[in-house]
Each structure stands twice: as structure tokens, then as C-alpha cells.
Scaffold this motif. Structure first.
Motif, PDB file in Angstrom:
ATOM      1  N   ALA A 148       0.776  -1.184   0.078  1.00  0.00           N
ATOM      2  CA  ALA A 148      -0.019  -0.164   0.010  1.00  0.00           C
ATOM      3  C   ALA A 148       0.749   0.896   0.245  1.00  0.00           C
ATOM      4  O   ALA A 148       2.002   1.181   0.285  1.00  0.00           O
ATOM      5  N   GLN A 149       0.320   1.948  -0.516  1.00  0.00           N
ATOM      6  CA  GLN A 149       2.063   3.015  -0.902  1.00  0.00           C
ATOM      7  C   GLN A 149       0.961   4.626   0.394  1.00  0.00           C
ATOM      8  O   GLN A 149      -0.099   4.486   0.813  1.00  0.00           O
ATOM      9  N   GLY A 150       1.743   5.023   0.214  1.00  0.00           N
ATOM     10  CA  GLY A 150       1.729   6.161   1.391  1.00  0.00           C
ATOM     11  C   GLY A 150       1.191   5.549   2.967  1.00  0.00           C
ATOM     12  O   GLY A 150       1.996   5.149   3.467  1.00  0.00           O
ATOM     13  N   GLN A 201      -0.295  14.829  11.636  1.00  0.00           N
ATOM     14  CA  GLN A 201       1.057  15.388  11.238  1.00  0.00           C
ATOM     15  C   GLN A 201       0.072  15.786   9.732  1.00  0.00           C
ATOM     16  O   GLN A 201       0.136  17.281   9.887  1.00  0.00           O
ATOM     17  N   THR A 202      -0.190  15.313   8.646  1.00  0.00           N
ATOM     18  CA  THR A 202      -0.850  15.488   7.425  1.00  0.00           C
ATOM     19  C   THR A 202      -2.738  15.502   7.480  1.00  0.00           C
ATOM     20  O   THR A 202      -2.611  16.142   6.311  1.00  0.00           O
ATOM     21  N   TYR A 203      -2.821  14.986   8.646  1.00  0.00           N
ATOM     22  CA  TYR A 203      -4.921  15.102   8.766  1.00  0.00           C
ATOM     23  C   TYR A 203      -5.214  15.560  10.175  1.00  0.00           C
ATOM     24  O   TYR A 203      -5.415  15.103  10.472  1.00  0.00           O
ATOM     25  N   PRO A 204      -4.466  16.648  10.389  1.00  0.00           N
ATOM     26  CA  PRO A 204      -4.572  17.432  11.427  1.00  0.00           C
ATOM     27  C   PRO A 204      -6.061  17.879  12.411  1.00  0.00           C
ATOM     28  O   PRO A 204      -7.048  18.378  11.145  1.00  0.00           O
ATOM     29  N   GLN A 205      -6.983  17.911  13.288  1.00  0.00           N
ATOM     30  CA  GLN A 205      -7.910  18.196  12.994  1.00  0.00           C
ATOM     31  C   GLN A 205      -8.028  19.832  13.172  1.00  0.00           C
ATOM     32  O   GLN A 205      -8.952  20.426  12.629  1.00  0.00           O
ATOM     33  N   THR A 240       0.975  24.191   1.108  1.00  0.00           N
ATOM     34  CA  THR A 240       1.059  23.175   0.008  1.00  0.00           C
ATOM     35  C   THR A 240       1.402  21.956  -0.221  1.00  0.00           C
ATOM     36  O   THR A 240       0.685  21.043  -0.539  1.00  0.00           O
ATOM     37  N   ALA A 241       2.239  21.542   1.004  1.00  0.00           N
ATOM     38  CA  ALA A 241       3.049  20.627   0.451  1.00  0.00           C
ATOM     39  C   ALA A 241       2.154  19.605   1.202  1.00  0.00           C
ATOM     40  O   ALA A 241       2.514  18.435   0.803  1.00  0.00           O
ATOM     41  N   ASP A 242       1.665  20.016   2.543  1.00  0.00           N
ATOM     42  CA  ASP A 242       0.721  18.417   2.950  1.00  0.00           C
ATOM     43  C   ASP A 242      -1.003  18.488   1.979  1.00  0.00           C
ATOM     44  O   ASP A 242      -0.886  17.232   2.071  1.00  0.00           O
ATOM     45  N   ALA A 243      -1.086  19.618   1.336  1.00  0.00           N
ATOM     46  CA  ALA A 243      -1.988  19.649   0.483  1.00  0.00           C
ATOM     47  C   ALA A 243      -1.654  18.364  -0.451  1.00  0.00           C
ATOM     48  O   ALA A 243      -2.885  17.228  -0.816  1.00  0.00           O
ATOM     49  N   GLN A 244      -0.980  18.588  -1.369  1.00  0.00           N
ATOM     50  CA  GLN A 244       0.210  17.884  -1.996  1.00  0.00           C
ATOM     51  C   GLN A 244      -0.191  16.024  -1.202  1.00  0.00           C
ATOM     52  O   GLN A 244      -0.459  15.066  -2.078  1.00  0.00           O
ATOM     53  N   THR A 245       0.545  15.957  -0.311  1.00  0.00           N
ATOM     54  CA  THR A 245       1.081  14.608   0.670  1.00  0.00           C
ATOM     55  C   THR A 245      -0.531  14.189   0.713  1.00  0.00           C
ATOM     56  O   THR A 245      -0.731  13.133   0.254  1.00  0.00           O
ATOM     57  N   ARG A 246      -1.394  14.710   1.220  1.00  0.00           N
ATOM     58  CA  ARG A 246      -3.007  14.108   0.618  1.00  0.00           C
ATOM     59  C   ARG A 246      -3.747  13.913  -0.054  1.00  0.00           C
ATOM     60  O   ARG A 246      -4.281  12.933  -0.504  1.00  0.00           O
ATOM     61  N   GLU A 302      -9.385  17.685   5.486  1.00  0.00           N
ATOM     62  CA  GLU A 302      -8.625  18.312   4.955  1.00  0.00           C
ATOM     63  C   GLU A 302      -8.677  19.957   4.870  1.00  0.00           C
ATOM     64  O   GLU A 302      -8.602  20.508   4.670  1.00  0.00           O
ATOM     65  N   SER A 303      -9.441  19.319   3.649  1.00  0.00           N
ATOM     66  CA  SER A 303      -9.156  20.655   3.077  1.00  0.00           C
ATOM     67  C   SER A 303      -9.691  21.166   2.938  1.00  0.00           C
ATOM     68  O   SER A 303      -9.551  23.602   2.888  1.00  0.00           O
ATOM     69  N   GLU A 304     -10.835  20.994   3.351  1.00  0.00           N
ATOM     70  CA  GLU A 304     -11.509  22.277   3.957  1.00  0.00           C
ATOM     71  C   GLU A 304     -11.225  22.446   5.674  1.00  0.00           C
ATOM     72  O   GLU A 304     -11.274  24.384   5.545  1.00  0.00           O
ATOM     73  N   GLU A 305     -10.458  22.639   6.582  1.00  0.00           N
ATOM     74  CA  GLU A 305      -9.930  22.784   7.317  1.00  0.00           C
ATOM     75  C   GLU A 305      -8.614  24.011   6.832  1.00  0.00           C
ATOM     76  O   GLU A 305      -8.406  24.909   7.858  1.00  0.00           O
ATOM     77  N   GLN A 306      -8.354  23.475   5.846  1.00  0.00           N
ATOM     78  CA  GLN A 306      -6.838  24.275   5.206  1.00  0.00           C
ATOM     79  C   GLN A 306      -7.836  25.651   4.460  1.00  0.00           C
ATOM     80  O   GLN A 306      -6.733  26.364   4.652  1.00  0.00           O
TER      81      GLN A 306
END
Length: 248
Positions: free
Chosen positions: A99-101, A115-119, A131-137, A220-224
Motif C-alpha cells: 500500500a502506498q503512502g 501531522q498530515t491530517y490534523p484536527q 501546499t506540501a501537506d495538501a500534496q501529500t494528502r 482536511e481541505s475544508e480545514e485548510q
């Protein structure tokens, strides 16, 4: 008168000759005596002995048949599909393990959601970090769908082998010569069904993972977006009027 005496003499002489022969006859010959009762008893005895022999022979035949049936019941099934089943399950497990990621690991999942999907995104957060976190997600979500499709492809590839194995096992079951062979054939059919359930479980799990990663990305995009809007609106203190001296 003389003739009468002659006849008497001849008669006496003849009797004298016959009596010794009669007296000596039992010493040279005996008469055979037939005992019917004894003969019947001998026949009955022989019949009973023959019946006992037949019973013993039938008992030995029954024991031989029983041993033969036991040997058939203990005979192993010549066909075994356990090795191919184990191999196909190992292949499915390998695909799932690639599995990737975000992997199937509780510790990794908790760390990623910290880290990547914080509340809530910390403030202020740099644009580069967002931008980096969004790319990872996005990569995790894309990799999840790709992994799900790969697991589905593996399950579909197993269908041909499954069909061939079912045909072989059904044929072996129908031609089984003993209880053990029939039981082993049934056990292998059950193992084959278990393999199919394992493939189905892997497919459902992989697709569920992909949907979960995509859903987490959207959340997470909504939170961002909320954090970016808050940063935009928090532009510091507003304009305040004051006096300015232009000429000395």
C-alpha cells in the motif's frame, strides 16, 4: 437189504464230509452288516462340519472386506490444491502490503492524522507548508484508489484458477473411494471458499481505505480553507488616524 445198507453208508460218509466244511466256514469268510442309523449319523456329522467350514470361510471373507473398506476409508486424496491456495493468498497479502503512502498500521495512521491530517491547522501556517501537506494528502488518496484497483485485479486473476480447482475437487469428490478422500475433498472446497472470502475481504478493505483517504483529504481541505481564510482576514490592526507635521 444189502442195497439199503449201502445207501446208509454213503449218506453217513457224505455227512461226515460236509460237517467239517460247515464247521470251518466262519474262519475263512464273514457276512457284511449295514447299520442304517450309524450311516445317517455319519452323514449329519459331515454336514455339520461342512456348515462350520462354510461359516468360517464367510467370516474370513467378511473380515477381508472390512479391512479393504478400512483401507479405502484411510486412503488419502491424490489431489491437493492447498499449495496453490496458499500461494494465491500470499500474493494478495503482498499486494495489500505494498500500500502506498499511509500503510495498514495503527501507529502510522495515528501519526499521519496528527501531522498530515490534523484536527486544526496551527496558526500562522506558512503557505509552503500548507501546499506540501495538501500534496501529500492528494498523493495518499490517489495511491489508495490505485491500491484498491490492484487488489481487485489480483482477485479477478484468481477466478480462473478458482474455477479450475473447483472442477478438479468436485471430480475427485465424486470418484472418492473412501470416507477420508471425501472428507479431504470437502475440506479443500471449504479452503477454496475461504480463499475467495479472503480476496473479497482484501478488495473491500482496499476500497474502503481509498474512500477513507479521499474523505480525509476532503475534510482536511475544508480545514485548510478555513485556516487560509482566517489568515487572510487577520491582517493585523486597521488604519488609525493621527496627526502629521509636514512643515517645520
Amino acid at each position: 437189504m444189502k442195497n439199503i445198507l449201502t445207501v446208509k453208508s454213503a449218506f453217513v460218509f457224505g455227512v461226515g464230509l460236509v460237517l467239517p466244511v460247515i464247521a470251518s466256514a466262519p474262519a475263512h469268510a464273514q457276512w457284511a452288516v449295514y447299520d442304517a442309523a450309524n450311516h445317517v449319523q455319519n452323514v449329519l456329522t459331515a454336514a455339520r462340519e461342512l456348515q462350520q467350514v462354510n461359516q468360517q470361510a464367510q467370516s474370513l471373507l467378511n473380515e477381508a472386506t472390512m479391512l479393504e473398506n478400512q483401507a479405502r476409508n484411510l486412503a488419502n486424496l491424490p489431489l491437493s490444491v492447498l499449495a496453490p491456495l496458499e500461494q494465491s493468498i500470499a500474493q494478495t497479502q503482498q499486494i495489500v502490503g505494498q500500500a502506498q503512502g499511509l500503510a495498514y498500521n495503527l501507529t502510522s495512521i495515528d501519526q499521519a492524522f496528527t501531522q498530515t491530517y490534523p484536527q486544526a491547522l496551527g496558526s500562522p501556517t506558512s503557505a509552503a507548508q500548507m501546499t506540501a501537506d495538501a500534496q501529500t494528502r492528494w498523493q495518499n488518496a490517489r495511491g489508495g484508489y490505485q491500491d484498491g484497483l490492484r487488489v481487485q485485479a489480483g482477485a479477478v486473476q484468481n477466478l480462473d484458477a478458482t474455477r479450475s480447482q473447483i472442477d478438479s475437487l468436485v471430480t475427485s469428490s465424486q470418484s472418492a473411494t473412501g470416507a477420508l478422500q471425501a472428507a479431504q475433498s470437502g475440506n479443500q472446497l471449504t479452503a477454496l471458499q475461504t480463499r475467495q472470502l479472503a480476496d473479497l475481504t482484501a478488495v473491500v478493505t482496499a476500497m474502503g481505505r481509498a474512500q477513507a483517504l479521499d474523505g480525509a483529504r476532503q475534510v482536511e481541505s475544508e480545514e485548510q480553507g478555513r485556516a487560509q481564510l482566517a489568515n487572510f482576514l487577520n491582517y493585523g490592526a486597521g488604519y488609525t488616524s493621527g496627526s502629521a507635521q509636514m512643515f517645520h
